[in-house]
Every structure is written in C-alpha cells, then in structure tokens.
Motif scaffolding. Structure first.
Motif, short mmCIF file in Angstrom:
data_model
loop_
_atom_site.label_atom_id
_atom_site.label_comp_id
_atom_site.label_asym_id
_atom_site.label_seq_id
_atom_site.Cartn_x
_atom_site.Cartn_y
_atom_site.Cartn_z
N LEU A 290 56.90 -38.28 -49.81
CA LEU A 290 57.89 -36.83 -49.92
C LEU A 290 59.08 -37.12 -48.90
N THR A 291 58.88 -37.62 -47.69
CA THR A 291 59.85 -37.92 -46.78
C THR A 291 60.86 -38.85 -47.50
N TYR A 292 60.29 -40.03 -47.88
CA TYR A 292 61.26 -40.79 -48.55
C TYR A 292 62.26 -40.38 -49.67
N MET A 293 61.47 -39.62 -50.63
CA MET A 293 62.16 -39.23 -51.89
C MET A 293 63.05 -38.11 -51.33
N PHE A 294 62.71 -37.42 -50.44
CA PHE A 294 63.76 -36.21 -49.91
C PHE A 294 64.73 -36.63 -49.15
N ASP B 260 63.23 -28.32 -48.88
CA ASP B 260 63.27 -27.44 -47.62
C ASP B 260 61.90 -26.95 -47.15
N GLU B 261 60.99 -26.73 -48.27
CA GLU B 261 59.73 -26.19 -47.67
C GLU B 261 59.06 -27.38 -47.15
N HIS B 262 59.25 -28.84 -47.60
CA HIS B 262 58.76 -29.94 -46.89
C HIS B 262 59.27 -30.03 -45.24
N TRP B 263 60.64 -29.63 -45.26
CA TRP B 263 61.31 -30.15 -43.75
C TRP B 263 60.90 -28.93 -42.96
N ALA B 264 60.40 -27.79 -43.56
CA ALA B 264 60.00 -26.69 -42.65
C ALA B 264 58.82 -27.05 -41.74
N THR B 265 57.89 -27.93 -42.43
CA THR B 265 56.66 -28.32 -41.49
C THR B 265 56.62 -29.71 -41.16
N GLU C 99 65.80 -40.00 -48.48
CA GLU C 99 66.66 -41.18 -48.90
C GLU C 99 66.94 -41.25 -50.47
N GLN C 100 66.63 -40.38 -50.99
CA GLN C 100 66.83 -40.43 -52.63
C GLN C 100 67.43 -39.04 -53.00
N ARG C 101 67.67 -38.04 -52.20
CA ARG C 101 68.28 -37.02 -52.37
C ARG C 101 67.75 -36.13 -53.46
N HIS C 102 66.41 -36.37 -53.68
CA HIS C 102 65.75 -35.33 -54.43
C HIS C 102 65.49 -34.07 -53.78
N ASN C 103 65.25 -32.81 -54.46
CA ASN C 103 64.97 -31.50 -53.95
C ASN C 103 63.79 -31.05 -54.32
N LYS C 104 63.09 -31.75 -55.20
CA LYS C 104 61.82 -30.81 -55.70
C LYS C 104 60.83 -31.94 -56.11
N CYS C 105 59.62 -32.12 -55.56
CA CYS C 105 58.36 -33.04 -56.16
C CYS C 105 57.34 -31.88 -57.02
#
Length: 188
Positions: free
Chosen positions: A117-121, A176-181, A123-129
């Motif tokens: 998730l960290t890589y995709m959000f 945003d939900e991932h970065w919140a935690t 480094e790859q500019r994805h917003n949702k998994c």
C-alpha cells in the motif's frame, strides 16, 4: 540505509526460479486455495518450475506484479503478494496476499500488505486499493478491516463452488485513510 520493501518481520522481493517449491506448496492446500480463489486440478512440478522461472524473468513493477514475502527471521519463502487490475486514470488497483500455513499468525500478511500500500500510494500515485474477499474467509476479512479497509459492498451469491453459491465482500482503502494511520516514506 533502509528499504521500503523491508518491514520489521518481512521483506518483499522479486520472484526467483528457486521459489517454485514455495508456490507449489501454497497451491496444494485445497482449503487455502478455496479461500483465495477457485480450486484447479493438480499441476506438475515442471509446471511450477516453468511458471516461476517465467515470472522471475519479468521486469518488476508495471501494471501488475507479484512479489515474494520472505520472513526476516529465517529468510524463508513465506508467501506472495500481488498487485493487479491497476487503473492509472482512476487511481485504483487491487491487491492480494497469500501466506503459507507455517508462517501465519506472525503478522506477515499485514506487514506485507502495508508495504505494498505504501509503495502504490507514495510512489505510483494511486488513490485507492480494492480487494475482494469471500464472505466465509473470516481471517482475510479481519486482516483487511484491521488494516483500515472499509466494506463497500457485497456481491450476493456471486461465485459457485463446493456445491453452492457464495458471497464476495468488496473492501477498499484510500490513500488518505492509509496515511491517517501509517507514516509516509522518508526522502532522507
């Protein structure tokens, strides 16, 4: 020097030809296969060797990729994590995780998923998994809900196997939900 591919318990690495036995072992448990996908007929050792060698020869990254989950304590093959069905325009991707039975309940699946998730959000500019989990797969549902995924829907009687139809639960997590935690990666 740190690596964004290494956590406290696991390291994600590319597939190597010698990983064929680990992938074969993952495929031999019918219950595990049913939890993750559909059951297929048994494959030969040569089939696993050639499949793994082909994947080992692929360039990493891109639209879809598979990485080996390796336990740091013993440097052993512990499973794999995949990224697929990427949509660069919409900023979505899907992921999946499978951990060998003897490496479960150690936090490997959670840490490997967080690393992806960290890589995709970041480094790859994805917003949702997004993930799809069979409704009866309580362990996978608990894993994803514990990581901050939110149930977004349910496909009722969506898949047929084991003599009946089964629901599929749709879950998602935004950047945003991932970065919140979870902390963002450092540039230093």
């Amino acid at each position: 020097m740190g690596s964004m591919w290494t956590g406290e318990k696991v390291r994600l690495r590319g597939v190597e030809p010698e990983d064929w036995e680990g992938f074969r072992d993952l495929a031999q448990d019918t219950v595990d296969n049913r939890n993750a996908d559909l059951i297929t007929p048994p494959r030969s050792a040569e089939s696993f060797r050639s499949w793994t060698a082909e994947r080992a020869g692929r360039a990493p990254g891109g639209e879809a990729f598979r990485l080996v989950v390796e336990g740091l304590a013993d440097r052993a093959f512990a499973g794999s994590v995949t990224v697929g069905e990427t949509d660069g325009r919409a900023g979505r991707f899907r992921t999946g995780i499978e951990i060998a039975r003897d490496h479960r309940r150690k936090g490997y699946a959670a840490e490997a998923t967080r690393l992806v998730l960290t890589y995709m959000f970041a480094e790859q500019r994805h917003n949702k998994c997004e993930v799809e989990v069979y409704a009866f797969n309580e362990a996978s549902l608990a894993l994803h809900l514990g990581l901050g995924f939110v149930e977004e829907g349910r496909l009722r009687q969506h898949e047929f196997f084991a003599g009946s139809y089964h629901d599929v639960v749709l879950l998602g997590i935004t950047a945003d939900e991932h970065w919140a935690t979870h902390p963002r990666p450092s540039v230093r």
